[in-house]
Design an enzyme around this catalytic site. Structure first.
Site, PDB file in Angstrom:
ATOM      1  N   LYS A  87     -31.171 -15.024  -3.162  1.00 57.01           N
ATOM      2  CA  LYS A  87     -31.785 -15.696  -2.014  1.00 57.01           C
ATOM      3  C   LYS A  87     -32.801 -14.760  -1.373  1.00 57.01           C
ATOM      4  O   LYS A  87     -32.479 -13.603  -1.060  1.00 57.01           O
ATOM      5  CB  LYS A  87     -30.660 -16.039  -1.022  1.00 57.01           C
ATOM      6  CG  LYS A  87     -30.949 -17.190  -0.100  1.00 57.01           C
ATOM      7  CD  LYS A  87     -29.666 -17.540   0.653  1.00 57.01           C
ATOM      8  CE  LYS A  87     -29.883 -18.649   1.645  1.00 57.01           C
ATOM      9  NZ  LYS A  87     -28.711 -18.824   2.519  1.00 57.01           N
TER      10      LYS A  87
HETATM   11  O1  G3P Z   1     -27.884 -22.522   5.547  1.00 57.31           O
HETATM   12  C1  G3P Z   1     -28.455 -21.713   6.525  1.00 57.31           C
HETATM   13  C2  G3P Z   1     -27.491 -21.555   7.623  1.00 57.31           C
HETATM   14  O2  G3P Z   1     -26.500 -20.624   7.335  1.00 57.31           O
HETATM   15  C3  G3P Z   1     -28.075 -21.352   8.952  1.00 57.31           C
HETATM   16  O3  G3P Z   1     -27.339 -22.174   9.757  1.00 57.31           O
HETATM   17  O4  G3P Z   1     -26.427 -22.980  11.840  1.00 57.31           O
HETATM   18  O5  G3P Z   1     -27.263 -20.613  11.658  1.00 57.31           O
HETATM   19  O6  G3P Z   1     -28.859 -22.508  11.674  1.00 57.31           O
HETATM   20  P1  G3P Z   1     -27.481 -22.060  11.317  1.00 57.31           P
END
Ligand code: G3P
Length: 218
Positions: A87
């Site tokens: 990634k």
């Molecule tokens: O898939 C990306 C994720 O881990 C970010 O999620 O909730 O931190 O925006 P969030």
């Protein structure tokens, strides 16, 4: 549509995997930190543990932001297990690294995508996956699902093979909307996946079936 779980928590990964519907896992440095994972050996051991639970793609993110550093880390991550997908963030060096990985048969997931242009560059560079962040766009009054739909449309129009992972999913409606928008994958927290099962009529129905059965089978 494929389901990935977006966590580095082994119990949650096992729980989702036991459901029999899990196609992979995505992690990021914040999710690894949440589990207290640190040090090179700690990271390696944890990725191997995840790969031993799930028979599917496991995204492992590079920390470096310089090109050579990304390549070195990405090659080391990819060598850990055949299911590892490297990634990388959608920055200039990230796009160059995606191209290198694509040329060297290393699969990549280009992350932190917030615009169709970023997704287009990642796809042109040969990313296996691109990850638009739905929730974080919604957080700033933009339309995350609309971005997913736009990217799917662009990839369809021009025949790019990169798969769109709807990421930063926060709840079940995000999953449904991204499915509707044609996302190839949704990477979700466990509670959003389990939320898909919730329906009061199902619970009431099960209760009624059991009550009727009990009446005649005392
Ligand atoms: O898939 C990306 C994720 O881990 C970010 O999620 O909730 O931190 O925006 P969030």
């Amino acid at each position: 549509m494929k389901f990935f779980i977006d966590t580095a928590n082994l119990d949650q990964i096992k729980e989702a995997n036991d459901l029999g519907i899990l196609d992979g896992v995505t992690t990021n440095p914040s999710l690894m930190a949440r589990e207290g994972i640190k040090g090179e050996k700690g990271f390696i051991d944890h990725y191997i543990k995840i790969c031993n639970i799930v028979d599917g793609d496991v995204s492992a993110e590079v920390i470096a932001t310089d090109y050579q550093g990304m390549i070195k880390e990405g090659e080391a991550l990819a060598a850990l297990h055949p299911n590892i997908v490297v990634k990388v963030p959608a920055i200039k060096n990230g796009i160059k690294a995606v191209k290198y990985f694509s040329d060297n048969n290393i699969r990549s997931n280009c992350t932190l995508i917030f615009s169709p242009g970023q997704a287009l560059l990642a796809a042109k560079a040969g990313a296996t996956y691109v990850s638009p962040f739905v929730g974080r766009l919604d957080d700033i009054s933009s339309d995350g699902v609309e971005l997913v739909a736009q990217i799917v449309d662009i990839f369809d129009t021009y025949g790019y093979e990169s798969q769109v992972i709807a990421a930063s999913i926060r709840h079940t409606m995000h999953i449904i909307q991204c499915m509707d928008a044609g996302a190839h994958v949704a990477t979700c927290p466990l509670n959003a996946i389990l939320g898909l099962l919730k329906h009061p009529l199902t619970d009431i129905g099960v209760e009624k079936f059991l009550a009727d059965h009990r009446k005649l089978n005392k």
